[in-house]
Motif scaffolding. Sequence first.
Motif, PDB file in Angstrom:
ATOM      1  N   PRO A 277       1.930  12.591   7.963  1.00  0.00           N
ATOM      2  CA  PRO A 277       1.138  13.106   6.832  1.00  0.00           C
ATOM      3  C   PRO A 277       1.103  12.151   5.640  1.00  0.00           C
ATOM      4  N   HIS A 278       2.164  11.408   5.425  1.00  0.00           N
ATOM      5  CA  HIS A 278       2.207  10.507   4.278  1.00  0.00           C
ATOM      6  C   HIS A 278       1.371   9.245   4.534  1.00  0.00           C
TER       7      HIS A 278
ATOM      8  N   GLU B 104       0.805  -1.212   0.000  1.00  0.00           N
ATOM      9  CA  GLU B 104       0.000   0.000   0.000  1.00  0.00           C
ATOM     10  C   GLU B 104       0.841   1.267   0.000  1.00  0.00           C
ATOM     11  N   ILE B 105       2.137   1.186   0.355  1.00  0.00           N
ATOM     12  CA  ILE B 105       2.943   2.407   0.318  1.00  0.00           C
ATOM     13  C   ILE B 105       3.150   2.888  -1.119  1.00  0.00           C
ATOM     14  N   GLU B 106       2.797   2.057  -2.089  1.00  0.00           N
ATOM     15  CA  GLU B 106       2.748   2.525  -3.479  1.00  0.00           C
ATOM     16  C   GLU B 106       1.831   3.745  -3.586  1.00  0.00           C
ATOM     17  N   LEU B 107       0.833   3.815  -2.710  1.00  0.00           N
ATOM     18  CA  LEU B 107      -0.135   4.908  -2.741  1.00  0.00           C
ATOM     19  C   LEU B 107       0.429   6.196  -2.156  1.00  0.00           C
ATOM     20  N   MET B 108       1.600   6.140  -1.535  1.00  0.00           N
ATOM     21  CA  MET B 108       2.285   7.358  -1.092  1.00  0.00           C
ATOM     22  C   MET B 108       3.044   8.023  -2.233  1.00  0.00           C
ATOM     23  N   LEU B 109       3.327   7.273  -3.285  1.00  0.00           N
ATOM     24  CA  LEU B 109       4.190   7.802  -4.335  1.00  0.00           C
ATOM     25  C   LEU B 109       3.598   9.011  -5.058  1.00  0.00           C
ATOM     26  N   PRO B 110       2.275   9.117  -5.259  1.00  0.00           N
ATOM     27  CA  PRO B 110       1.746  10.361  -5.821  1.00  0.00           C
ATOM     28  C   PRO B 110       1.978  11.572  -4.907  1.00  0.00           C
ATOM     29  N   ASN B 111       2.313  11.311  -3.652  1.00  0.00           N
ATOM     30  CA  ASN B 111       2.689  12.385  -2.733  1.00  0.00           C
ATOM     31  C   ASN B 111       4.216  12.552  -2.715  1.00  0.00           C
ATOM     32  N   PHE B 112       4.888  11.817  -3.605  1.00  0.00           N
ATOM     33  CA  PHE B 112       6.347  11.828  -3.722  1.00  0.00           C
ATOM     34  C   PHE B 112       6.987  11.567  -2.359  1.00  0.00           C
ATOM     35  N   ALA B 113       6.446  10.540  -1.696  1.00  0.00           N
ATOM     36  CA  ALA B 113       6.910  10.135  -0.381  1.00  0.00           C
ATOM     37  C   ALA B 113       7.104   8.618  -0.370  1.00  0.00           C
ATOM     38  N   SER B 114       7.515   8.094   0.779  1.00  0.00           N
ATOM     39  CA  SER B 114       7.795   6.689   1.069  1.00  0.00           C
ATOM     40  C   SER B 114       9.250   6.354   0.762  1.00  0.00           C
ATOM     41  N   TYR B 115       9.707   5.255   1.351  1.00  0.00           N
ATOM     42  CA  TYR B 115      11.094   4.853   1.126  1.00  0.00           C
ATOM     43  C   TYR B 115      11.267   4.144  -0.215  1.00  0.00           C
ATOM     44  N   ASN B 116      10.194   4.009  -0.991  1.00  0.00           N
ATOM     45  CA  ASN B 116      10.280   3.319  -2.282  1.00  0.00           C
ATOM     46  C   ASN B 116      11.302   3.938  -3.227  1.00  0.00           C
ATOM     47  N   PHE B 117      11.484   5.258  -3.151  1.00  0.00           N
ATOM     48  CA  PHE B 117      12.440   5.895  -4.055  1.00  0.00           C
ATOM     49  C   PHE B 117      13.844   5.331  -3.861  1.00  0.00           C
ATOM     50  N   GLU B 118      14.136   4.823  -2.674  1.00  0.00           N
ATOM     51  CA  GLU B 118      15.440   4.214  -2.425  1.00  0.00           C
ATOM     52  C   GLU B 118      15.612   2.907  -3.194  1.00  0.00           C
ATOM     53  N   TRP B 119      14.519   2.251  -3.483  1.00  0.00           N
ATOM     54  CA  TRP B 119      14.581   0.975  -4.195  1.00  0.00           C
ATOM     55  C   TRP B 119      14.728   1.165  -5.707  1.00  0.00           C
ATOM     56  N   PHE B 120      14.293   2.302  -6.211  1.00  0.00           N
ATOM     57  CA  PHE B 120      14.312   2.513  -7.660  1.00  0.00           C
ATOM     58  C   PHE B 120      15.731   2.702  -8.181  1.00  0.00           C
ATOM     59  N   THR B 121      16.537   3.428  -7.423  1.00  0.00           N
ATOM     60  CA  THR B 121      17.942   3.631  -7.781  1.00  0.00           C
ATOM     61  C   THR B 121      18.649   4.176  -6.556  1.00  0.00           C
ATOM     62  N   HIS B 122      19.953   4.190  -6.591  1.00  0.00           N
ATOM     63  CA  HIS B 122      20.768   4.634  -5.454  1.00  0.00           C
ATOM     64  C   HIS B 122      20.451   6.100  -5.143  1.00  0.00           C
ATOM     65  N   SER B 123      19.826   6.347  -3.975  1.00  0.00           N
ATOM     66  CA  SER B 123      19.297   7.685  -3.668  1.00  0.00           C
ATOM     67  C   SER B 123      19.588   8.087  -2.228  1.00  0.00           C
ATOM     68  N   PRO B 124      20.858   8.229  -1.850  1.00  0.00           N
ATOM     69  CA  PRO B 124      21.182   8.562  -0.446  1.00  0.00           C
ATOM     70  C   PRO B 124      20.676   9.926  -0.008  1.00  0.00           C
ATOM     71  N   ARG B 125      20.626  10.901  -0.903  1.00  0.00           N
ATOM     72  CA  ARG B 125      20.106  12.212  -0.511  1.00  0.00           C
ATOM     73  C   ARG B 125      18.624  12.129  -0.181  1.00  0.00           C
ATOM     74  N   TYR B 126      17.875  11.398  -0.996  1.00  0.00           N
ATOM     75  CA  TYR B 126      16.452  11.234  -0.690  1.00  0.00           C
ATOM     76  C   TYR B 126      16.283  10.476   0.618  1.00  0.00           C
ATOM     77  N   ARG B 127      17.093   9.425   0.828  1.00  0.00           N
ATOM     78  CA  ARG B 127      17.010   8.669   2.090  1.00  0.00           C
ATOM     79  C   ARG B 127      17.143   9.595   3.289  1.00  0.00           C
ATOM     80  N   ASP B 128      18.151  10.464   3.255  1.00  0.00           N
ATOM     81  CA  ASP B 128      18.378  11.355   4.392  1.00  0.00           C
ATOM     82  C   ASP B 128      17.189  12.289   4.608  1.00  0.00           C
ATOM     83  N   HIS B 129      16.612  12.767   3.510  1.00  0.00           N
ATOM     84  CA  HIS B 129      15.444  13.644   3.612  1.00  0.00           C
ATOM     85  C   HIS B 129      14.249  12.872   4.170  1.00  0.00           C
ATOM     86  N   TYR B 130      14.039  11.668   3.666  1.00  0.00           N
ATOM     87  CA  TYR B 130      12.934  10.826   4.124  1.00  0.00           C
ATOM     88  C   TYR B 130      13.048  10.543   5.621  1.00  0.00           C
TER      89      TYR B 130
END
Length: 418
Positions: A228-229, A195-221
């Motif tokens: 709220p998410h 169900e966290i797939e449903l956070m992605l339209p809010n450009f949230a969730s840790y899923n972005f870390e799985w798509f590609t190497h994203s340490p900056r997003y991880r730190d922000h997340y």
Amino acid sequence: MTDIQINDLAEPVFDEFQRSVLEFGDSIDTDFNPEAILAEASDALALTDFGPDDFRERLDLVCDEWDNDKGLTGIGRFGLRNRLVGYAKNRLLIQDMLSRHPEIHEQKIEQPIIVIGLPRTGTTHMLNLLAADSRLRAMPLWESYEPVPTPGEGLLEDGTDPRYQRCADAWAMMQKTVPHLAAMHPMDPDHINEEIELMLPNFASYNFEWFTHSPRYRDHYLAMPQLPHYQYMNTVLKLLQFQQPADWPRRWVLKSPMHLENIPELSAVFPDATFVVTHRDPVSVIQSTITMLAYGQRMNRRRVLIDELAKYWCDRIEHLLRRCVETRQLLPEAQSIDVPFHQFMADDMGMVERIYDKAGLPMDDRAHSEMQDFIASHPRGKHGRVVYDLEGDFGINPAALRARFQFYFDAFPVTAEA
């Protein structure tokens, strides 16, 4: 069961089709300008209301991090940008539906059964097994990818929902470009998704870390409030429930590893849920996780990040588990159950019956038959069994890594695996 040995994990050998896809990607000029992404989504749907604009900070960060990642292949950049356009479209459609039907907010997500646990700990089998019970509502992959139909888009000639067909086409392409993925993580349209797939339209969730190497997003997340998410996700679940026929089940079965580090937020949004917390030797989890991600990188990156993946996900999984150890006691005993992997694998139906006792849901003959049919049609290793080699592929000694997680073995009935 066929054993799958991936001998070219660090230095992939490509077939003719894979090479043609990589060459096609290199011919594309991909633009990660966030305004252009939002404009493309808006133009495609003739919609302009994205709702509250707090998401823009997260979109801007992701676009900047991915645009400046010189290790991505052309097809990797193309695929990531398409994801962002898709999430922007979904956000527009969700906002449009909420604006036209404010009564959606009156929907109730009541007494869901929520599976919480690391990847590769039996959560996927558990979720799909529970979803086989026709009294429960689950979310198939195709619906999670496009939760709201595109206005004016009818069914295909054979009666298929075009959202389902797009998901099936994407899965077919994935099986051609990364063929062993089916043995690690099936992504067919009927696969029950998180169900966290449903956070992605809010450009949230840790899923972005799985798509590609994203340490900056991880730190922000990790630094941002997650409540709220979770509330946004709950709203989209209400929207899905609002769209379904009146005779469909309304008790949801959900799951995600991300919940391990967000138990307070999860329980605040779903206070009457039954929580199923799965546990497994973290070494087994890490070796299968980083092998899967390394294998997927052959198409998305110019160099497979063997060392970076190992460090990143050892750290990430430790954070998830430490948060679980810290907050597991917040889940009411009457509403939660711990599920050791070895016990679940030894007797999955027996474990489901224990979960149903917690959830106050009787195991009737039909539900039992439906689950048995699922087990018969989805044997373990149906698509083959990947042979993992943590030390050979990643240079990590399993015993030394396991010692790092002694805090977790001390807290839960976890069995070390060979």
